[in-house]
Design a protein around this motif. Structure first.
Motif, PDB file in Angstrom:
ATOM      1  N   ILE A  31      12.698  12.749   1.749  1.00  0.00           N
ATOM      2  CA  ILE A  31      12.017  12.897   3.020  1.00  0.00           C
ATOM      3  C   ILE A  31      10.404  12.491   2.900  1.00  0.00           C
ATOM      4  O   ILE A  31       9.891  11.713   3.548  1.00  0.00           O
ATOM      5  N   SER A  32      10.141  13.348   2.036  1.00  0.00           N
ATOM      6  CA  SER A  32       8.603  13.156   1.540  1.00  0.00           C
ATOM      7  C   SER A  32       8.047  11.756   0.949  1.00  0.00           C
ATOM      8  O   SER A  32       7.088  11.532   1.531  1.00  0.00           O
ATOM      9  N   ILE A  33       8.997  11.508   0.218  1.00  0.00           N
ATOM     10  CA  ILE A  33       8.555  10.172  -0.403  1.00  0.00           C
ATOM     11  C   ILE A  33       8.561   8.864   0.883  1.00  0.00           C
ATOM     12  O   ILE A  33       7.837   7.989   0.665  1.00  0.00           O
ATOM     13  N   ALA A  34       9.638   9.182   1.669  1.00  0.00           N
ATOM     14  CA  ALA A  34       9.390   8.169   2.798  1.00  0.00           C
ATOM     15  C   ALA A  34       8.201   8.358   3.434  1.00  0.00           C
ATOM     16  O   ALA A  34       7.745   7.182   3.786  1.00  0.00           O
ATOM     17  N   GLU A  35       8.090   9.404   3.715  1.00  0.00           N
ATOM     18  CA  GLU A  35       6.589   9.763   4.688  1.00  0.00           C
ATOM     19  C   GLU A  35       5.430   9.170   3.803  1.00  0.00           C
ATOM     20  O   GLU A  35       4.488   8.754   4.517  1.00  0.00           O
ATOM     21  N   ASP A  36       5.446   9.248   2.558  1.00  0.00           N
ATOM     22  CA  ASP A  36       4.462   8.780   1.610  1.00  0.00           C
ATOM     23  C   ASP A  36       4.239   7.308   1.703  1.00  0.00           C
ATOM     24  O   ASP A  36       2.988   6.823   1.775  1.00  0.00           O
ATOM     25  N   ILE A  37       5.397   6.568   1.707  1.00  0.00           N
ATOM     26  CA  ILE A  37       5.469   5.250   1.621  1.00  0.00           C
ATOM     27  C   ILE A  37       5.027   4.832   2.878  1.00  0.00           C
ATOM     28  O   ILE A  37       4.027   3.826   2.955  1.00  0.00           O
ATOM     29  N   VAL A  38       5.319   5.406   3.981  1.00  0.00           N
ATOM     30  CA  VAL A  38       4.864   4.786   5.194  1.00  0.00           C
ATOM     31  C   VAL A  38       3.007   5.396   5.244  1.00  0.00           C
ATOM     32  O   VAL A  38       2.313   4.622   5.916  1.00  0.00           O
ATOM     33  N   GLY A  39       2.910   6.322   5.077  1.00  0.00           N
ATOM     34  CA  GLY A  39       1.451   6.702   5.034  1.00  0.00           C
ATOM     35  C   GLY A  39       0.581   5.718   4.184  1.00  0.00           C
ATOM     36  O   GLY A  39      -0.662   5.344   4.784  1.00  0.00           O
ATOM     37  N   ASP A  40       0.970   5.529   2.875  1.00  0.00           N
ATOM     38  CA  ASP A  40       0.154   4.493   2.348  1.00  0.00           C
ATOM     39  C   ASP A  40       0.326   3.135   2.943  1.00  0.00           C
ATOM     40  O   ASP A  40      -0.682   2.539   2.502  1.00  0.00           O
ATOM     41  N   THR A  41       1.259   2.790   3.397  1.00  0.00           N
ATOM     42  CA  THR A  41       1.194   1.587   4.488  1.00  0.00           C
ATOM     43  C   THR A  41       0.185   1.347   5.339  1.00  0.00           C
ATOM     44  O   THR A  41      -0.532   0.404   5.675  1.00  0.00           O
ATOM     45  N   PHE A  42       0.023   2.429   6.086  1.00  0.00           N
ATOM     46  CA  PHE A  42      -0.908   2.472   7.158  1.00  0.00           C
ATOM     47  C   PHE A  42      -2.472   2.550   6.495  1.00  0.00           C
ATOM     48  O   PHE A  42      -3.438   1.908   7.020  1.00  0.00           O
ATOM     49  N   LEU A  43      -2.436   3.141   5.286  1.00  0.00           N
ATOM     50  CA  LEU A  43      -3.920   3.279   4.520  1.00  0.00           C
ATOM     51  C   LEU A  43      -4.390   1.796   4.088  1.00  0.00           C
ATOM     52  O   LEU A  43      -5.410   1.328   4.114  1.00  0.00           O
ATOM     53  N   LEU A  44      -3.364   1.166   3.604  1.00  0.00           N
ATOM     54  CA  LEU A  44      -3.290  -0.172   3.121  1.00  0.00           C
ATOM     55  C   LEU A  44      -3.681  -1.102   4.268  1.00  0.00           C
ATOM     56  O   LEU A  44      -4.778  -1.846   4.238  1.00  0.00           O
ATOM     57  N   ALA A  45      -3.251  -0.902   5.452  1.00  0.00           N
ATOM     58  CA  ALA A  45      -3.511  -1.792   6.965  1.00  0.00           C
ATOM     59  C   ALA A  45      -4.691  -1.270   7.234  1.00  0.00           C
ATOM     60  O   ALA A  45      -5.733  -2.416   7.690  1.00  0.00           O
ATOM     61  N   ALA A  46      -5.363  -0.320   7.116  1.00  0.00           N
ATOM     62  CA  ALA A  46      -6.830   0.025   7.395  1.00  0.00           C
ATOM     63  C   ALA A  46      -7.741  -0.641   6.397  1.00  0.00           C
ATOM     64  O   ALA A  46      -8.694  -1.286   6.979  1.00  0.00           O
ATOM     65  N   GLU A  47      -7.553  -0.497   5.276  1.00  0.00           N
ATOM     66  CA  GLU A  47      -8.320  -1.356   4.210  1.00  0.00           C
ATOM     67  C   GLU A  47      -8.288  -2.957   4.392  1.00  0.00           C
ATOM     68  O   GLU A  47      -9.534  -3.539   4.464  1.00  0.00           O
ATOM     69  N   THR A  48      -7.014  -3.376   4.532  1.00  0.00           N
ATOM     70  CA  THR A  48      -6.906  -4.722   4.533  1.00  0.00           C
ATOM     71  C   THR A  48      -7.373  -5.374   5.766  1.00  0.00           C
ATOM     72  O   THR A  48      -7.924  -6.350   5.929  1.00  0.00           O
ATOM     73  N   TRP A  49      -6.948  -4.932   6.825  1.00  0.00           N
ATOM     74  CA  TRP A  49      -7.343  -5.532   8.255  1.00  0.00           C
ATOM     75  C   TRP A  49      -8.606  -5.529   8.553  1.00  0.00           C
ATOM     76  O   TRP A  49      -9.302  -6.323   9.162  1.00  0.00           O
ATOM     77  N   GLY A  50      -9.373  -4.560   7.769  1.00  0.00           N
ATOM     78  CA  GLY A  50     -11.137  -4.496   7.908  1.00  0.00           C
ATOM     79  C   GLY A  50     -11.593  -5.629   7.299  1.00  0.00           C
ATOM     80  O   GLY A  50     -12.701  -6.064   7.824  1.00  0.00           O
ATOM     81  N   LEU A  51     -10.930  -6.102   6.486  1.00  0.00           N
ATOM     82  CA  LEU A  51     -11.655  -7.033   5.360  1.00  0.00           C
ATOM     83  C   LEU A  51     -11.179  -8.614   5.867  1.00  0.00           C
ATOM     84  O   LEU A  51     -12.019  -9.267   5.974  1.00  0.00           O
ATOM     85  N   LYS A  52      -9.925  -8.590   5.960  1.00  0.00           N
ATOM     86  CA  LYS A  52      -9.281  -9.891   6.439  1.00  0.00           C
ATOM     87  C   LYS A  52      -8.665 -10.205   7.585  1.00  0.00           C
ATOM     88  O   LYS A  52      -8.639 -11.294   8.338  1.00  0.00           O
ATOM     89  N   GLY A  53      -9.015  -8.995   8.610  1.00  0.00           N
ATOM     90  CA  GLY A  53      -8.519  -9.222  10.167  1.00  0.00           C
ATOM     91  C   GLY A  53      -7.102  -8.977  10.104  1.00  0.00           C
ATOM     92  O   GLY A  53      -6.541  -8.767   9.402  1.00  0.00           O
ATOM     93  N   ILE A  54      -7.028  -8.668  11.633  1.00  0.00           N
ATOM     94  CA  ILE A  54      -5.629  -8.103  12.227  1.00  0.00           C
ATOM     95  C   ILE A  54      -4.591  -9.488  11.741  1.00  0.00           C
ATOM     96  O   ILE A  54      -4.969 -10.262  12.441  1.00  0.00           O
ATOM     97  N   PRO A  55      -3.464  -9.092  11.374  1.00  0.00           N
ATOM     98  CA  PRO A  55      -2.588 -10.048  11.080  1.00  0.00           C
ATOM     99  C   PRO A  55      -1.928 -10.631  12.650  1.00  0.00           C
ATOM    100  O   PRO A  55      -1.978  -9.692  13.530  1.00  0.00           O
ATOM    101  N   GLN A  56      -1.310 -11.562  12.678  1.00  0.00           N
ATOM    102  CA  GLN A  56      -0.639 -12.026  14.036  1.00  0.00           C
ATOM    103  C   GLN A  56       0.340 -11.219  14.662  1.00  0.00           C
ATOM    104  O   GLN A  56       0.358 -10.866  15.604  1.00  0.00           O
ATOM    105  N   ASN A  57       1.292 -10.695  13.517  1.00  0.00           N
ATOM    106  CA  ASN A  57       2.265  -9.815  14.068  1.00  0.00           C
ATOM    107  C   ASN A  57       1.887  -8.432  13.346  1.00  0.00           C
ATOM    108  O   ASN A  57       2.582  -8.154  12.278  1.00  0.00           O
TER     109      ASN A  57
END
Length: 410
Positions: A31-57
């Motif tokens: 369960i902790s690994i699953a949480e880490d994966i989702v957490g990393d996904t949101f961190l990547l979103a914060a980094e990527t969307w700030g540079l490249k913009g919010i994706p269409q979906n």
């Protein structure tokens, strides 16, 4: 919606969905690994969307990234592959795109199954609620710490111990067999009920009402009613109870966040739509021959939504409390009963019954006795209100009690 608003919104709505599906795929022991994966996904979103913009979906972007991160982890981590793959239906080498199913149906099924896994009888109530807030409701560790008036370190330790316990007992992420569903669902309902109560009368924060906790409890309860296997009379009764209580949200707290007592509430602020929903679920709960504590509490809450303060209303409430105490006795239910008793037989009779309970360490006990003594003995009323003020944890409650004491002194 701007990025700074969108990511927190998606975190609350999508974290729980992705985490539940990944937990179901990897097993509760990870369960902790699953949480880490989702957490990393949101961190990547914060980094990527700030540079490249919010994706269409944006939600689909999160699902795809989380799915790919899970696949990459399975492929590159040899230890993970050796220990986890035998427990999965397919080995890491056979792990295909379809193996992590983020369809609406699978997300719903995964969340429902996770509910039964998290509400395992081997976990203490506070651990069940904490894990439910984290995995099923998408609350951050900071938010959970705020809900329990503690720090992140304490919550992290509590959740860690809970996860380790689930590993030890080898909890399964699945719905129990039909023959066991009634027994297991009681634990789930208890957790949902406690979650709602923590929001409805928050003992852990300086706010009397935490609507977010109440709404999450109702969402989880709705999920149970939407599945044929878990759509039981007690489930509908609990949802009816929460609808009736929620209908008085806007009338229950004033603009300063202070509690407004039932008899002082503005009836025009009661939510008629929620009262209708409560009636609907209470009617559904009446199917079959089951009479649970939730049925009786829901019926009591229903009568509290009756606008006319008639003798019949309070006689009915008192009768329901009498039955509730037979079905499942609790000191708080016995204390609440004395309010109805006062309405039917007068304050002196209610005082006699309340004092038999001897709940000297409860601020609710002293608050009620303060109210009951107000028209009979002001000195005793002040004594009880003073005791209640010392015992209560919320500043909102203290302010209400202080005003009552000042009014009695003048």
């Amino acid at each position: 919606m701007q990025e700074k608003e969108l990511i927190p919104h998606l975190y609350r709505t999508e974290f729980r969905k992705i985490a539940a599906v990944l937990c179901r795929s990897l097993g509760i022991e990870h369960i902790s690994i699953a949480e880490d994966i989702v957490g990393d996904t949101f961190l990547l979103a914060a980094e990527t969307w700030g540079l490249k913009g919010i994706p269409q979906n944006p939600a689909a972007w999160l699902y795809t990234v989380a799915k790919n991160k899970a696949k990459d982890l399975l492929k590159r981590n040899a230890v993970f592959s050796q220990k986890v793959s035998p427990e999965l239906k397919n080995s890491a080498s056979e792990f295909h795109e379809t193996d992590i199913d983020l369809s609406v149906q699978n997300i719903r099924d995964s969340q429902l199954q996770m509910m039964f896994a998290i509400c395992h009888p081997s976990l203490p109530a506070e651990a069940q609620i904490g894990l439910s807030l984290r995995i099923l409701c998408g609350f951050s560790i900071d938010e959970i710490a705020d809900a329990f008036l503690t720090n992140k370190e304490t919550i992290n330790k509590r959740l860690y111990r809970a996860k380790e316990r689930l590993k030890q007992v080898k909890a399964k992420i699945e719905l129990p067999p039909d023959a066991e569903i009634d027994k297991r669902i009681e634990n789930v309902l208890t957790t949902v009920y406690l979650l709602f109560n923590e929001g409805y009368y928050s003992s852990s924060t300086n706010t009397v009402l935490r609507k977010d906790l109440c709404l999450e409890a109702m969402r989880l309860n709705h999920m149970l009613t939407e599945n044929k296997i878990t759509d039981k009379p007690a489930v509908n009764a609990l949802l009816a109870l929460m609808c009736f209580h929620s209908s008085r949200f806007e009338a229950r707290v004033d603009s300063n966040g202070e509690l407004i007592l039932y008899e002082d509430q503005d009836i025009s602020l009661w939510n008629k739509g929620l009262i209708k929903q409560g009636e609907h679920f209470l009617n559904r709960a009446a199917q079959g021959d089951v009479l649970s504590r939730y049925h009786l509490e829901a019926a009591i809450a229903y009568w509290h939504t009756a606008e006319r303060d008639s003798p019949q209303k309070w006689e009915k409430v008192l009768s329901l409390y009498n039955r509730l105490l037979i079905v499942e006795y609790s000191p708080i239910a016995a204390l609440n009963r004395t309010y109805a008793l006062a309405k039917v037989y007068g304050n002196e009779a209610a005082i006699a019954e309340a004092e038999k309970l001897g709940l000297d360490q409860s601020h609710l006990y002293h608050s009620l006795l303060g109210e009951l003594y107000t028209e009979i003995d002001k000195r005793k009323a002040i004594e009880h209100f003073t005791a209640a003020s010392k015992l209560t944890k919320t500043s909102a409650d203290k302010n209400v009690i202080r005003k009552k004491i000042e009014k009695l002194k003048h």
